[in-house]
Design a protein around this motif. Structure first.
Motif, PDB file in Angstrom:
ATOM      1  N   ALA A 249      32.834  56.399  -2.158  1.00  0.00           N
ATOM      2  CA  ALA A 249      34.024  55.824  -1.524  1.00  0.00           C
ATOM      3  C   ALA A 249      33.634  54.656  -0.629  1.00  0.00           C
ATOM      4  O   ALA A 249      34.329  53.627  -0.585  1.00  0.00           O
ATOM      5  N   GLY A 250      32.526  54.800   0.107  1.00  0.00           N
ATOM      6  CA  GLY A 250      32.053  53.704   0.945  1.00  0.00           C
ATOM      7  C   GLY A 250      31.604  52.500   0.139  1.00  0.00           C
ATOM      8  O   GLY A 250      31.842  51.348   0.534  1.00  0.00           O
ATOM      9  N   VAL A 251      30.953  52.734  -0.995  1.00  0.00           N
ATOM     10  CA  VAL A 251      30.558  51.627  -1.879  1.00  0.00           C
ATOM     11  C   VAL A 251      31.794  50.890  -2.380  1.00  0.00           C
ATOM     12  O   VAL A 251      31.828  49.647  -2.435  1.00  0.00           O
ATOM     13  N   ALA A 252      32.822  51.649  -2.746  1.00  0.00           N
ATOM     14  CA  ALA A 252      34.072  51.014  -3.184  1.00  0.00           C
ATOM     15  C   ALA A 252      34.682  50.181  -2.063  1.00  0.00           C
ATOM     16  O   ALA A 252      35.182  49.071  -2.309  1.00  0.00           O
ATOM     17  N   GLY A 253      34.639  50.690  -0.836  1.00  0.00           N
ATOM     18  CA  GLY A 253      35.163  49.927   0.290  1.00  0.00           C
ATOM     19  C   GLY A 253      34.389  48.645   0.528  1.00  0.00           C
ATOM     20  O   GLY A 253      34.974  47.607   0.884  1.00  0.00           O
ATOM     21  N   CYS A 254      33.076  48.693   0.336  1.00  0.00           N
ATOM     22  CA  CYS A 254      32.253  47.487   0.505  1.00  0.00           C
ATOM     23  C   CYS A 254      32.626  46.420  -0.522  1.00  0.00           C
ATOM     24  O   CYS A 254      32.818  45.245  -0.174  1.00  0.00           O
ATOM     25  N   VAL A 255      32.751  46.799  -1.791  1.00  0.00           N
ATOM     26  CA  VAL A 255      33.136  45.835  -2.827  1.00  0.00           C
ATOM     27  C   VAL A 255      34.560  45.338  -2.588  1.00  0.00           C
ATOM     28  O   VAL A 255      34.877  44.167  -2.853  1.00  0.00           O
TER      29      VAL A 255
END
Length: 359
Positions: A249-255
């Motif tokens: 979820a955090g990776v998705a937020g970064c992108v």
């Protein structure tokens, strides 16, 4: 009496059982076996995804990039809900943590945007692991309420530290520019960043699910008591699954921060967590294609509902969810699975009664 010769014995005189000729295999069934349908479909989808940004308008390319971002977040949510059997209504908060981690690093410390991705992943993993220790001691409705509380207090928390997060106004950033050697436009470069991150995320999750950890998660989902009897450490694996789920979820937020170039607390309200869970259920819990189909659903269906009725898009959105769940109880991935089964059956000849030859 004359002796009966061996050749005239009843056993020898009995007719031989009829032989059934093996059905001839079609060229399609020889090439595309049941195990290859999945990889053939994956290859087609990847090829279409790589070709799409060169034919679509910039706005359509942006929409597809957003759909892949949601697919990454749903991939993490699927780990905890679909493969471990726990309910989480707080993954919008981890999406916000990853987005703000990247935004603060890029805005305050001028960090290269690619370097923000591993940092956002580590931050959300640590937070997810820390929260998972007490949270996952609960089950069912209690777990859902606690994770919902995490999503609720995230928005006022982000607004409180306005010196870092920009408060209610948020942070405005510059979009990453494509390298000159690529020859890509800005929207195409951001699209391929999202596509590459999505493919790597899916490969990582596939590796985890095929490992000992994946077998432990499935055992917990199927029967916690039996899994514990077999030696599975429930607390450890459930906490690990929650941390990995938060990481994606955090990776998705970064992108998301790269593509949008703007973050605001109101973008990560509790409705985002509920929408993500609804998208995963519609896409298909515990399936490989569920996050992809759910990401497309989360991206396009609200816009479709807005076009139908601008006064009540939420009503249209809810009715569409009900319709999909009624027509496909196992999610949209169930329909894909049925289609693949049908294609595989069509590729195999059917031996019908009457095709046998008695000898």
């Amino acid at each position: 009496m004359t002796a009966v010769s061996r050749s005239e014995s009843p056993a020898a005189a009995a007719p031989a059982p009829p032989t059934v000729p093996e059905p001839k295999k079609s060229p399609l069934s020889r090439f595309v076996t049941a195990g290859r349908w999945h990889w053939l479909l994956v290859g087609v989808v990847v090829l279409v995804a790589c070709y799409a940004p060169f034919e679509l308008a910039p706005f359509r390319t942006f929409q597809l990039a957003m759909a892949m971002i949601y697919a990454i977040a749903l991939l993490g949510l699927n780990l905890i809900v679909g493969h471990t059997g726990q309910i989480s209504l707080g993954h919008g908060a981890f999406f916000a943590v990853g987005a703000y981690t990247a935004a603060v690093l890029m805005d305050r410390w001028d960090t290269p945007y690619l370097a923000t991705l591993p940092i956002a992943a580590v931050v959300t993993f640590v937070i997810g692991f820390a929260l998972g220790i007490p949270v996952l001691r609960l089950r069912g409705l209690y777990l859902a309420l606690v994770t919902l509380a995490i999503a609720i207090f995230m928005v006022p928390l982000l607004k409180r530290f306005d010196d870092v997060t920009g408060g209610s106004m948020g942070l405005t950033l510059r979009k990453p520019q494509p390298p000159e050697w690529t020859g890509l436009a800005e929207d195409q470069w951001l699209y391929f960043l999202a596509l590459g991150t999505t493919l790597i995320s899916f490969l990582l999750v596939a590796g985890v699910l095929r490992s000992r950890v994946g077998r432990a998660l499935h055992a917990i989902r199927d029967n916690e008591i039996a899994a514990e009897v077999l030696g599975v450490r429930l607390a450890f694996y459930k906490t690990l699954a929650f941390a990995w789920s938060a990481t994606f979820a955090g990776v998705a937020g970064c992108v998301y921060t790269w593509v949008i170039a703007y973050v605001s607390p109101d973008s990560f309200a509790v409705g985002l967590s509920i929408t993500l869970l609804a998208g995963l259920v519609v896409g298909g819990l515990g399936t490989q294609w569920g996050p992809v189909l759910g990401g497309l659903f989360v991206m396009y269906v609200p816009n479709f509902a807005q076009d139908i009725n601008q006064a009540a898009p939420g009503v249209i959105f809810g009715l569409l969810i009900i319709a999909v769940m009624y027509l496909a109880p196992n999610g949209l991935a169930g329909l894909v699975g049925r289609a693949a089964w049908w294609l595989g059956r069509r590729g195999r000849p059917v031996l019908r009664k009457g095709n046998t030859n008695a000898h």
